[in-house]
Write an enzyme that holds these catalytic residues in place. Structure first.
Site, PDB file in Angstrom:
ATOM      1  CE  LYS A 118      57.054 -17.515  68.155  1.00 48.14           C
ATOM      2  NZ  LYS A 118      57.951 -17.600  69.313  1.00 48.14           N
ATOM      3  CG  ASN A 141      51.691 -16.352  68.249  1.00 51.25           C
ATOM      4  OD1 ASN A 141      50.672 -16.699  68.826  1.00 51.25           O
ATOM      5  ND2 ASN A 141      52.827 -16.126  68.887  1.00 51.25           N
ATOM      6  CG  HIS A 188      55.791 -22.332  75.311  1.00 52.10           C
ATOM      7  ND1 HIS A 188      55.010 -21.452  76.026  1.00 52.10           N
ATOM      8  CD2 HIS A 188      56.230 -21.654  74.230  1.00 52.10           C
ATOM      9  CE1 HIS A 188      54.979 -20.290  75.380  1.00 52.10           C
ATOM     10  NE2 HIS A 188      55.714 -20.388  74.299  1.00 52.10           N
TER      11      HIS A 188
END
Length: 448
Positions: A118, A141, A188
């Site tokens: 990302k 982010n 996660h």
């Protein structure tokens, strides 16, 4: 959206929450910030709220939070936290900071998510677009929170957003012009009840509201991206390292090829990239697909790919010491990232592995470790788990911290070795962030 005079509670007083509160204030809303941590933990952030005339509470959430028409939650707040559950029980609408910021953005939004790549892809996309003459902001982010800049973006400008799954947890109306899912692998899972499908569902929210005026870009080589379940109206673009695609970008073994309405155009050679690795070729292809669809010239795109400086903490060369290369890959917070890192070097790797475990399954990298890693330094709160898994695969030792790893590597690493910090874990057991971890590592290495 007009929020003038509306009471809005913001949960979380860190980067995204602070930015959302200030955006709310700028737009005429009445923000109230509530954070579970004590004042001392975030004193600078709380003080900045005071300077902006925004009321807040620290050290817990009181009923004042629920005196609101809307609640904006920061990505670091677990979706199953008591305060969000109670807000939902009371019928108060909850949105993520990402969605709140998007309500006020007039520019073209390019949203990029995925388990790995990302940051690199978002940074590279911003670099290419800006270099081709498009006024472009990079946020989300990475770098600035979206709320910090959203209301200053004009209709002619672009915002490239790195988007995590946490930022998508409370998204229902987010509608970027371009959405991208680079890949999906287990990560996660501690946040998603150890259910991979829950994590996948979070990722796909990036494209759920798109329609025939928008574009959804996906990795055709990734088996976990549920393309067939995406909105049938949205224009689909693909990128692939392995096969030709009908619309989008693929790699023919030598060059990146753009496919439009069945016609093929060679964009540039794979060797044009300034960043190494097969994974970075895939990241660059995603950027090419977006840039080509925006009508940017191939020469301009090629120049952007050649001049991109890379991303700090992602396969970052630190220095050479006694003939051994030191690589900072602190941003590798999951097993799949480490897989890509290990594939970038042939052998003689001393791997620093460990941190706050997120439900890691190290089976994915077992063969690569056996073939390419000469020794593992296991650190952090997951060091025992790392040791137990790898002790029979390669030499593995448990060390207390990064400093001990660097000191021992200075004694053990020889010419031709690669000392690789690629932890596969979050940093929060010993550090503030993966950036902090990487900075500490680089500082120690540069002092050798």
């Amino acid at each position: 959206m007009d929020i003038t005079g509306k009471k809005i509670s913001i949960i979380g007083a860190v980067r995204s929450g602070i930015a959302a509160a200030k955006l709310c204030k700028r737009k005429g809303g009445i923000p109230f910030v509530s954070d579970y941590s004590v004042y001392e933990a975030n004193s600078e952030n709380f003080d900045s709220l005071t300077e902006f005339g925004i009321e807040y509470e620290a050290g817990g959430h009181t009923d004042r939070v629920f005196d609101a028409e809307l609640i904006v939650t920061s990505p670091g707040v677990p979706s199953d936290s008591d305060v969000l559950r109670e807000a939902a029980n009371r019928g108060i609408k909850i949105v993520s900071e990402l969605e709140f910021a998007a309500m006020f953005c007039r520019g073209t939004i390019i949203g990029i998510t995925g388990t790995n790549g990302k940051t690199t892809t978002t940074s590279l996309c911003g670099h290419v677009l800006e270099g081709c003459g498009l006024k472009t902001y990079v946020a989300g982010n990475i770098g600035l929170a979206f709320s910090e800049l959203t209301d200053s973006v004009s209709e002619e400008e672009y915002v490239v957003l790195e988007i995590s799954s946490f930022q998508l947890d409370y998204v229902s109306e987010f509608k970027p012009k371009f959405s991208t899912i680079l890949n999906i692998t287990p990560d996660h899972l501690d946040r998603y009840d150890n259910i991979f499908e829950n994590y996948i569902a979070a990722k796909t929210r990036v494209a759920r509201k798109q329609d025939e005026t928008d574009y959804f870009l996906y990795n055709a080589d990734d088996k976990n991206t549920p393309v067939k379940f995406m909105n049938s109206k949205v224009n689909k673009l693909a990128f692939s390292l392995k096969n030709k695609v009908e619309n989008g970008v693929y790699y023919n073994g030598k060059k990146i090829v753009y496919v439009k309405n069945g016609e093929e155009f060679e964009v540039c050679s794979g060797r044009s990239l300034s960043i190494r690795g097969e994974h970075n070729l895939a990241n660059a292809m995603a950027v090419c697909a977006i840039a080509c669809k925006l009508g940017l010239s191939f020469d301009c795109i090629k120049q952007g790919l050649k001049t991109f400086p890379g991303v700090e903490h992602r396969m970052e060369f630190v220095r050479e010491f006694n003939g051994a290369k030191y690589i900072n890959d602190s941003k590798a917070t999951n097993v799949d990232s480490v897989w890509y890192a290990l594939r970038s070097f042939d052998k003689n790797i001393i791997l620093i592995l460990g941190g706050k475990d997120k439900g890691n399954d190290y089976t994915r990298i077992a063969d690569l470790v056996k073939k390419r890693v000469k020794k593992i330094y296991a650190v952090g709160s997951s060091s025992a788990k790392v040791y137990e898994f790898f002790k029979d695969i390669t030499e593995t030792v448990v060390l207390g911290n990064i400093e001990e790893c660097v000191k021992l590597s200075a004694k053990e690493a020889v010419e031709g070795d690669v000392v690789l910090l690629s932890p596969a874990c979050a940093s929060f057991d010993q550090f503030k962030s993966y950036e902090h971890r990487g900075q500490v590592f680089k500082g120690l290495v540069n002092k050798l």
